[in-house]
Scaffold this motif. Structure first.
Motif, mmCIF file in Angstrom:
data_model
loop_
_atom_site.group_PDB
_atom_site.id
_atom_site.type_symbol
_atom_site.label_atom_id
_atom_site.label_comp_id
_atom_site.label_asym_id
_atom_site.label_seq_id
_atom_site.Cartn_x
_atom_site.Cartn_y
_atom_site.Cartn_z
ATOM 1 N N LYS A 2 -10.260 -4.572 13.756
ATOM 2 C CA LYS A 2 -11.064 -3.609 14.401
ATOM 3 C C LYS A 2 -11.557 -4.110 15.731
ATOM 4 O O LYS A 2 -11.893 -5.270 15.889
ATOM 5 N N CYS A 91 -8.079 -7.475 17.661
ATOM 6 C CA CYS A 91 -9.040 -6.808 18.530
ATOM 7 C C CYS A 91 -8.305 -6.381 19.785
ATOM 8 O O CYS A 91 -7.187 -6.831 20.049
ATOM 9 N N HIS A 110 -6.892 1.897 19.929
ATOM 10 C CA HIS A 110 -7.974 1.489 20.823
ATOM 11 C C HIS A 110 -7.511 1.388 22.269
ATOM 12 O O HIS A 110 -8.201 1.846 23.184
ATOM 13 N N SER A 121 -19.520 2.393 18.815
ATOM 14 C CA SER A 121 -18.492 1.867 17.921
ATOM 15 C C SER A 121 -18.165 2.805 16.768
ATOM 16 O O SER A 121 -17.019 2.844 16.303
ATOM 17 N N GLU A 125 -14.170 3.303 16.399
ATOM 18 C CA GLU A 125 -13.517 2.907 15.149
ATOM 19 C C GLU A 125 -13.117 4.126 14.328
ATOM 20 O O GLU A 125 -12.077 4.120 13.661
ATOM 21 N N THR A 156 -21.153 -2.918 17.432
ATOM 22 C CA THR A 156 -19.791 -3.440 17.505
ATOM 23 C C THR A 156 -19.030 -3.024 16.259
ATOM 24 O O THR A 156 -19.617 -2.638 15.241
ATOM 25 N N GLY A 157 -17.710 -3.134 16.355
ATOM 26 C CA GLY A 157 -16.889 -2.867 15.187
ATOM 27 C C GLY A 157 -17.193 -3.822 14.057
ATOM 28 O O GLY A 157 -17.116 -3.460 12.883
ATOM 29 N N ASN A 161 -18.148 -2.709 10.368
ATOM 30 C CA ASN A 161 -17.354 -3.162 9.240
ATOM 31 C C ASN A 161 -18.229 -3.795 8.167
ATOM 32 O O ASN A 161 -18.059 -3.538 6.970
ATOM 33 N N TYR A 166 -16.344 1.969 8.089
ATOM 34 C CA TYR A 166 -15.098 2.403 8.716
ATOM 35 C C TYR A 166 -14.559 3.702 8.132
ATOM 36 O O TYR A 166 -14.148 4.614 8.860
#
Length: 359
Positions: A2, A91, A110, A121, A125, A156-157, A161, A166
């Motif tokens: 991710k 990433c 992405h 995010s 995502e 952030t991803g 997560n 997700y």
């Protein structure tokens, strides 16, 4: 896995510690560590994925000097060399992808979407989960009925997560696209900024969708079908694969399966290879599916090409024939095997006539 936002959680790798490009496609250039070799159809698969996704999103697929660079790195030392978070399989800072396996289409979503915008995010995502395709394996998680308000605060991803968000982000993306249309969703995606609070996100929702963020979340909770990531995925590439033909009331397909074949994609993270096909079920009803193979890793996956309208299945090799109800229409058919040796794989699908019906 991710993408973390570049300005927040992706460090710059040491430029002298990554490989030079050594495989060149129309839209993607692969730079693989020594000893890592793509299967015969992987680069074409990635090129087609980028082309179809770019067309779907209304952006230009990169060519020539603008091609996306995909750095395929050894697992050992991956976070230090790539700048990706420790838990990430990959990433995508800007037009580059760093990954432990190939292909990793989540990251390619992405880099394509980077031309559209950089929202929070939860949305970057969510878009990647909704459009990454089925690949070799994809979790069939159901969206957690978590508070989306809490998930929107993930910067952030990696944070998203760790919060288990997700699947929920992907489900909410699919819900918004289905309800408002892709064009409206992409306008909202472009209008948001990764620093936006819920107040800013709500403003964009009202401008682009004509409804508030709170009302959208409530509608999602009330109407989101109980389906998983497999059923929810857009399957842009899988459902455009070559079609297998029926012979009367049965479909029989048998082939060798090896990494060096022109249509073999991989090696994925578990050193497996996949060939993508489609099959159209002419008439819904019960069918018998049988899979033959000469390696325990041989199997076949079947997934409807609809969104949240019927579940798929996976049949292992040499298992007892399975009787399943299949809906009429187009399905993705994936043929699985090991990437480290040549195997033989066959599948047979036979329609069962309802009682009292004479063929």
């Amino acid at each position: 896995m991710k993408r973390a936002l570049v300005t927040v959680a992706v460090a710059l790798p040491a430029c002298n510690d990554i490989p030079e490009p050594n495989h060149f496609g129309a839209h993607v250039v692969v730079a693989a560590d020594p000893g890592l070799e793509p299967c015969g159809g992987s680069l074409a698969h990635m090129d087609e994925f980028v082309a179809r996704l770019s067309d779907h999103f209304g952006v230009e697929a990169p060519t020539d000097a603008d091609r996306f660079v995909y750095y395929w790195l050894e697992v050992d030392g991956f976070p230090e060399r790539s700048g990706c978070p420790e838990i990430a399989a990959g990433c995508a800072p800007g037009d580059r992808t760093y990954a432990k396996s190939l292909p990793l289409n989540h990251e390619l979503v992405h880099v394509v979407a980077d031309a559209i915008g950089a929202p929070p995010s939860f949305f970057t995502e969510g878009l990647a989960v909704a459009f990454e395709g089925l690949g070799q394996v994809k979790s069939d998680d159901r969206p957690l009925r978590d508070d989306i308000h809490a998930l929107l605060r993930a910067r952030t991803g990696t944070e998203l997560n760790r919060a288990g968000g997700y699947s929920t982000a992907g489900a909410f993306t699919t819900f918004l696209v289905e309800r408002h249309g892709l064009d409206a969703y992409l306008r909202a995606y472009a209008a948001m900024h990764w620093t936006d609070t819920e107040r800013g996100i709500d403003r964009v929702f009202r401008e682009e969708f004509g409804v508030s963020l709170d009302d959208s979340i409530a509608a999602f909770a009330d109407r989101e079908p109980d389906c998983g990531d497999l059923e929810r995925d857009a399957k842009l590439l899988e459902c455009a694969a070559p079609e297998l033909e029926w012979d009367g009331d049965r479909l029989v397909h048998h082939r060798a399966l090896a990494c060096d074949q022109d249509d073999a994609v991989g090696p994925y993270a578990n050193d497996s290879v996949v060939v993508f096909r489609t099959v159209t079920i002419p008439e819904g009803g019960d069918h018998i599916i049988t899979v033959f193979g000469d390696d325990p890793r041989n199997k076949v996956s079947l997934q409807p090409c609809t969104i949240c309208d019927g579940q798929g299945l996976t049949v292992e090799r040499d298992a007892s024939p399975r009787t399943v109800a299949l809906a009429a229409g187009r399905h993705s058919l994936r043929l699985h095997g090991p990437a480290d040796l040549r195997t033989s794989l066959g599948v047979r699908i036979e329609r069962i006539e309802p009682p009292g019906v004479t063929p």
